[in-house]
Design a protein around this motif. Structure first.
Motif, PDB file in Angstrom:
ATOM      1  N   SER A  44      -0.662 -25.893 -59.035  1.00  0.00           N
ATOM      2  CA  SER A  44       0.275 -26.452 -57.835  1.00  0.00           C
ATOM      3  C   SER A  44      -0.072 -27.947 -57.025  1.00  0.00           C
ATOM      4  O   SER A  44      -1.097 -28.431 -57.376  1.00  0.00           O
ATOM      5  N   THR A  46      -0.339 -28.239 -54.216  1.00  0.00           N
ATOM      6  CA  THR A  46      -1.609 -28.105 -53.100  1.00  0.00           C
ATOM      7  C   THR A  46      -2.964 -27.917 -53.952  1.00  0.00           C
ATOM      8  O   THR A  46      -3.844 -28.808 -53.161  1.00  0.00           O
ATOM      9  N   PHE A 359      -3.361 -29.692 -46.669  1.00  0.00           N
ATOM     10  CA  PHE A 359      -2.270 -28.460 -46.605  1.00  0.00           C
ATOM     11  C   PHE A 359      -1.134 -28.875 -46.168  1.00  0.00           C
ATOM     12  O   PHE A 359      -0.114 -28.314 -46.726  1.00  0.00           O
ATOM     13  N   VAL A 360      -0.959 -29.776 -45.234  1.00  0.00           N
ATOM     14  CA  VAL A 360       0.349 -30.090 -44.774  1.00  0.00           C
ATOM     15  C   VAL A 360       1.243 -30.647 -45.742  1.00  0.00           C
ATOM     16  O   VAL A 360       2.398 -30.423 -45.931  1.00  0.00           O
ATOM     17  N   GLY A 362       0.618 -30.578 -49.137  1.00  0.00           N
ATOM     18  CA  GLY A 362       1.142 -29.819 -50.142  1.00  0.00           C
ATOM     19  C   GLY A 362       2.134 -28.819 -49.566  1.00  0.00           C
ATOM     20  O   GLY A 362       3.162 -28.425 -50.480  1.00  0.00           O
ATOM     21  N   TYR A 363       2.106 -28.274 -48.498  1.00  0.00           N
ATOM     22  CA  TYR A 363       3.196 -27.392 -47.827  1.00  0.00           C
ATOM     23  C   TYR A 363       4.519 -27.956 -47.886  1.00  0.00           C
ATOM     24  O   TYR A 363       5.578 -27.372 -48.257  1.00  0.00           O
ATOM     25  N   GLU A 366       6.208 -28.026 -51.441  1.00  0.00           N
ATOM     26  CA  GLU A 366       6.388 -26.871 -51.837  1.00  0.00           C
ATOM     27  C   GLU A 366       7.544 -26.469 -51.160  1.00  0.00           C
ATOM     28  O   GLU A 366       8.484 -25.757 -51.520  1.00  0.00           O
ATOM     29  N   ALA A 367       7.641 -26.500 -49.792  1.00  0.00           N
ATOM     30  CA  ALA A 367       8.616 -25.914 -48.968  1.00  0.00           C
ATOM     31  C   ALA A 367      10.066 -26.778 -49.080  1.00  0.00           C
ATOM     32  O   ALA A 367      11.118 -26.200 -49.074  1.00  0.00           O
TER      33      ALA A 367
END
Length: 397
Positions: A44, A46, A359-360, A362-363, A366-367
């Motif tokens: 993925s 992330t 994290f931000v 990657g999020y 994905e979002a």
């Protein structure tokens, strides 16, 4: 070349090797493709950024530990130990069969190795240049920032020629030789050699415990988190952003990464000198305003190659700047006597910035299905930074 200038050159070359971390975006896609092709493993976005994120986190949080030993242990021996950890990590990564193995070797071992070595050339240079600490440290750190200018195209060529895993091994062996030899040159000045021009601006000499009781420390720490969160996210995604948003091919994306590295490099002596001249508060304000400007331009002119080049150059310039602002400000605000330990503690902010950006970023991908939106949290964070820095940081130079 005078004796004390030699330590800048030596440290600069060491940082040039260690700064290969900023070329991670060149490794990321080929690594994901190789793991999928060879081992059938889908990674993925992330998880693909985690080796870079964990590296930065471990490097930041090993610095305060190493900082307490820099003046207690022979700096040459400490630097050699860290150098061997770095090379060992890269070589082991060449044998990886999963992203988790890359995280454990390249990320954890490599990050700790850089954390051990990183503070040593800086501490040595700070001792040799008490009169021009910001500029001298920034010049030494030029190597860390300029590293992708050399290592990004080099890594891209190695990957195309030998594959991603052999490239890890080749670079690991090279680092073992170069870093270990340069570690042998590191030396603090004898008392009789110490430069007599001591800065009159140093008002306090605080121990780490005393420093951590001040509002200034926590404000600087938060500001550093914001600066590194913004810069590291942009740097880590530069090649991917160039390919997905600006529609550049991998070779051109790597070329841009090398171009941006120039700004990351020159940002260090520029912002180091600005901190010496203007003081901490004004330099921080300038940095945040530049980052906000770059973010707004990127949002307004999506996919425009000129705006991409301009905005990302500004972002890379400012990340380099923060890695000179904070060490110079550590001496300005908290004194020279406990510099290595104090800066090591402040540098944990870099780790938090690194962890959060991973994290931000990657999020967001994905979002929302695109890295285009990464500039919204960057702008918001810098606005907060402007408010707290102007309220809680004094005018010390």
């Amino acid at each position: 070349m005078k004796k004390r200038e030699f330590y800048i050159v030596s440290g600069l070359v060491m940082f040039l090797c260690m700064g290969t971390i900023y070329s991670w975006s060149v490794f990321q896609k080929p690594l994901v493709e190789a793991l999928k092709l060879t081992y059938g493993k889908n990674i993925s976005p992330t998880m693909a950024s985690m080796p870079y994120t964990v590296f930065l986190f471990c490097y930041a949080f090993s610095m305060p530990v190493a900082g307490r030993f820099i003046k207690k242990v022979n700096p040459k021996a400490l630097a050699i130990g860290g150098s061997l950890a770095i090379s060992f990590a890269w070589i082991l990564a060449g044998f990886a069969d999963s992203i988790h193995f890359i995280i454990a070797t390249y990320g954890i071992i490599g990050g700790i190795g850089v954390g051990i070595v990183y503070g040593i050339p800086m501490a040595v240079v700070t001792e040799w240049f008490p009169d021009k600490k910001g500029f001298a440290v920034g010049l030494t750190l030029l190597g860390f920032g300029l590293s992708p200018f050399i290592t990004a195209p080099l890594a891209n060529k190695l990957i195309q020629t030998f594959g991603v895993f052999p490239s890890f091994k080749i670079l690991g062996v090279s680092f073992a030789v170069i870093l270990s030899l340069l570690s042998l040159t590191l030396k603090f000045p004898d008392k009789k050699e110490d430069n007599k021009t001591i800065s009159d601006n140093i008002m306090l000499e605080l121990t780490p415990r005393e420093m951590m009781k001040t509002t200034t420390f926590y404000t600087m720490w938060c500001c550093f988190v914001i600066g590194t969160f913004s810069g590291l996210m942009i740097i880590g995604l530069s090649s991917t952003y160039a390919q997905e948003i600006v529609n550049l091919n991998p070779a051109k994306a790597a070329m841009f990464t090398s171009f941006f590295a120039i700004f990351n490099g020159i940002g260090r002596p520029i912002f180091g000198a600005l901190t010496d001249k203007l003081g901490t508060k004004k330099t921080i304000t300038l940095s945040y305003l530049l980052i906000i400007t770059a973010g707004v331009l990127s949002l307004l002119f999506k996919g425009n190659i000129f705006i991409f080049g301009l905005s990302f150059a500004i972002m890379w310039l400012n990340l380099g700047g923060w890695l000179a602002i904070v060490p110079a400000s550590t001496v300005n605000l908290f004194g020279k006597s406990h510099y290595s330990a104090n800066y090591g503690i402040l540098f944990t902010a870099y780790g938090i910035g690194a962890l959060s950006q991973g994290f931000v970023g990657g999020y967001i991908d994905e979002a929302f299905g695109s890295y285009f939106y990464i500039f919204y949290p960057v702008i918001a964070a810098c606005v907060i930074g402007l408010i707290i820095s102007n309220k809680f940081i004094g005018e010390n130079k």
